[in-house]
Design an enzyme around this catalytic site. Structure first.
Site, PDB file in Angstrom:
ATOM      1  N   SER A 403     -16.603  17.427  17.552  1.00 35.42           N
ATOM      2  CA  SER A 403     -17.768  16.151  17.590  1.00 35.42           C
ATOM      3  C   SER A 403     -18.303  15.402  16.386  1.00 35.42           C
ATOM      4  O   SER A 403     -19.437  14.966  16.319  1.00 35.42           O
ATOM      5  CB  SER A 403     -19.588  17.410  17.756  1.00 35.42           C
ATOM      6  OG  SER A 403     -18.531  18.078  19.047  1.00 35.42           O
ATOM      7  N   LYS A 550     -22.204  16.282   9.577  1.00 30.94           N
ATOM      8  CA  LYS A 550     -22.198  16.706  10.923  1.00 30.94           C
ATOM      9  C   LYS A 550     -21.126  17.250  10.867  1.00 30.94           C
ATOM     10  O   LYS A 550     -20.028  17.182  10.690  1.00 30.94           O
ATOM     11  CB  LYS A 550     -21.914  15.216  11.891  1.00 30.94           C
ATOM     12  CG  LYS A 550     -21.866  15.763  13.592  1.00 30.94           C
ATOM     13  CD  LYS A 550     -23.337  15.908  14.339  1.00 30.94           C
ATOM     14  CE  LYS A 550     -22.655  16.443  15.515  1.00 30.94           C
ATOM     15  NZ  LYS A 550     -22.779  17.510  16.046  1.00 30.94           N
ATOM     16  N   GLY A 552     -18.764  19.554  13.461  1.00 32.25           N
ATOM     17  CA  GLY A 552     -18.146  20.005  15.050  1.00 32.25           C
ATOM     18  C   GLY A 552     -17.093  20.567  15.205  1.00 32.25           C
ATOM     19  O   GLY A 552     -15.937  21.882  14.477  1.00 32.25           O
TER      20      GLY A 552
END
Length: 617
Positions: A403, A550, A552
């Site tokens: 992600s 971010k 993931g």
């Protein structure tokens, strides 16, 4: 290693640095005594010398002072390790994106240097307590002497005050074998021994004038500052030497003012009184200013200056030369102190200590993941210069971006106009969409998409882009291996290539891509950068750094094409900014599957020590 450990290490380094600075300062002052004796006979240079040592100590403690150091850094292990799932434990279902981050259990390695820093703190506190106790006992002696004496009123003034104005201090006559002395910062008191009345009247007047000159020149405050610094820096022997020379310079200054314009006979009488007082009980070593406070080692020089005063060099150039030399010592002491380089642990707790750090063959790993060693990487670079600050572990091995690729999709979506703002377009959830997480089963806008890593929303964006534009953006970004073909024979490159499939990127390449985002060098519209940054999850650290990042999560793929039920890749990538400086980072761990998501655990562990990391870079 915790932030507290790093702070203790900086304190230890600062203590060593101020001792080194003290040696340099003492050398400079000895040179000044030889070449500029007039300057060194004044009190200011000696207090400035003490302040130089204190400044060296404080500058080393300041964040980012490592940038000024020239020596190689001291590397310290301090990475965070993750725990493995116990054999036989039921693994969680395969998941591809991060949702609500689960707290990670982490243990911090404490190298021997950190243990030594903690021990030094204990020693320092014990020494500080001892020095403070000596100070208190000496103060008690002075207060006891004052209490044992009798206060002199205006009606029975001492002969020594015949030509002197009324002092701004309480005058106490003591029947004790002491030298005349002045003490007390807030409530000055002048102690005069009873035997002083047996001296010649002129001698008494000069001795009293000497002490009153101390009072008028605020020498008590100067002496008090010297005592305070010596107490705080008790471990630095140079501080004691400098304070002794400060006291010597204060006595010389009073001698000069009292004897100014007096004939040689009075000078000799003054010197004789000084010798007589030297034989008496010394005053406590705590900043009391005594007429006979000269030591035997400095008495000869002081009497020589009393009898034959030389010209005192007071020109601005001589003072500037001394100040410049001290500033040079300060700069050299800071530049030549080694920095503390935070080195993340390259071996997680589940990896044998003998495991080499060579690159992992991921093709073989996918064939037999149960036998592979764990992999990890932490890499950080300065966004502006590209200078590599941290690069530990398997940082050049390419794995699925999971992600974290949503950052690239966001840039594509806003640049192409598919995405409009933080809340548009709002797309409804439909049956058949990937719905591994509860948050994905609802209408989603760009903000909630990036927050919850909603896979189907990213797939809608890439589908609207089309294969040609999608591939063009990937080439423009230079993203990893640039392979968006997807799984062989499934024609799913637009929807699955970044999820345990064909597209792979290394942590080092993640940092390169992120620098392009931060510096806006990917050839996109300004709005694409602005909106992507606006919807990114952010954290604000205790030291003021603002982190955009971010997560993931994705599973390795077995030889039969299925997800590995025992392992997960965890990512946390982004940048941290404060003031004019930005540092980009990528953290990747191949972890055993546990409750929650690997990306959330990696983020949690990384943020635990990011404050200390950033302060040391």
């Amino acid at each position: 290693m915790s932030p507290t450990d790093l702070l203790l290490l900086r304190f230890l380094l600062a203590c060593v640095g101020c001792v080194a600075a003290g040696l340099g300062v003492w050398s400079v002052m000895l040179l000044c005594r030889r070449c500029l004796p007039g300057v060194c006979s004044q009190r200011t240079p000696w207090l400035l010398a003490q302040c130089t040592i204190v400044a060296a100590f404080l500058l080393i403690l300041l964040p980012h002072s490592e940038r000024l150091r020239l020596l190689p850094p001291i590397e310290m292990d301090g990475g965070v390790s993750t725990h493995a799932v116990a054999p036989g434990q039921t693994a969680a279902p395969a998941a591809v994106a991060t949702a609500t981050d689960a707290p990670a259990k982490a243990t911090a390695a404490r190298p021997w240097l950190a243990v030594g820093a903690q021990a030094w703190l204990i020693v320092y506190l014990l020494g500080l307590g001892h020095s403070s106790l000596k100070l208190m006992l000496a103060r008690r002696v002075l207060r006891g002497l004052a209490a044992a004496g009798g206060r002199l009123s205006a009606q029975d003034r001492h002969p020594g005050f015949a030509d002197a104005p009324a002092p701004d201090a309480e005058v106490i006559e003591v029947d004790a074998p002491i030298s005349p002395m002045l003490f007390g910062l807030l409530h000055p008191r002048l102690l005069l021994p009873a035997h002083l009345r047996g001296f010649d009247i002129a001698q008494q007047q000069m001795i009293v004038a000497h002490e009153l000159t101390h009072l008028r020149r605020h020498d008590l405050h100067w002496a008090g500052a010297g005592v305070l610094l010596q107490t705080l820096f008790w471990f630095n022997p140079i501080m004691r030497l400098l304070r002794a020379r400060l006291s010597w310079a204060q006595e010389l200054g009073c001698d000069r003012e009292v004897l100014s314009g007096r004939p040689a006979a009075q000078r000799k009488a003054y010197a004789a009184a000084l010798v007589a007082q030297l034989r008496l009980r010394p005053c406590p070593d705590l900043g009391a200013l005594a007429f006979g406070g000269a030591s035997a080692s400095t008495l000869a020089g002081r009497i020589s200056l009393i009898r034959e005063p030389g010209a005192t060099a007071r020109g601005p150039w001589t003072r500037l030369a001394a100040i410049g030399a001290l500033a040079g010592v300060l700069g050299a002491s800071l530049a030549l102190q080694p920095a503390l380089a935070w080195r993340a642990d390259q071996i997680p707790a589940t990896q044998p200590a003998t495991q080499p750090t060579a690159q992992v063959d991921h093709a073989a790993a996918h064939a037999a993941p149960s036998a592979q060693a764990m992999a990890s990487c932490t890499t950080m670079s300065d966004a502006a210069s590209g200078k590599r600050l941290v690069h530990d572990g398997q940082c050049d091995d390419r794995v699925t971006p999971a992600s974290t690729f949503n950052l690239a999709v966001s840039l594509m979506g806003y640049d192409s106009g598919i995405l409009q703002d933080e809340h548009a377009p709002l797309l409804p959830f439909q049956a058949g969409y990937i719905d591994w997480n509860p948050e994905w089963r609802a209408a989603t806008d760009p903000s909630s998409w990036l927050k919850y890593s909603v896979v189907w929303y990213a797939q809608q964006v890439t589908a609207k882009l089309g294969a040609a534009r999608f591939q063009d953006y990937i080439q423009r970004f230079g993203y990893g291996n640039r392979d968006v073909s997807g799984d062989p024979g499934k024609d799913n490159g637009l929807s699955m290539s970044w999820i345990s499939s064909s597209l792979k990127i290394s942590p080092a390449e993640q940092v390169t891509f992120l620098r392009g985002v931060v510096n806006r060098q990917l050839g996109l519209s300004p709005r694409a950068y602005d909106m992507t940054i606006r919807i990114m999850p952010t954290e604000t650290l205790a030291n003021g750094w603002r982190v955009h990042g971010k997560t993931g999560t994705a599973a390795p793929v077995l030889a039969d094409g299925h997800d590995d039920p025992q392992h997960q890749y965890g990512w946390y990538v982004g940048w941290a900014s404060k003031g004019q400086r930005t540092i980009v980072f990528a953290r990747m761990v191949l972890d055993r599957r546990q409750e929650g998501f690997a990306g959330g655990r990696v983020k949690e562990a990384f943020l635990l020590d990011l404050t200390a990391r950033l302060d040391s870079l």
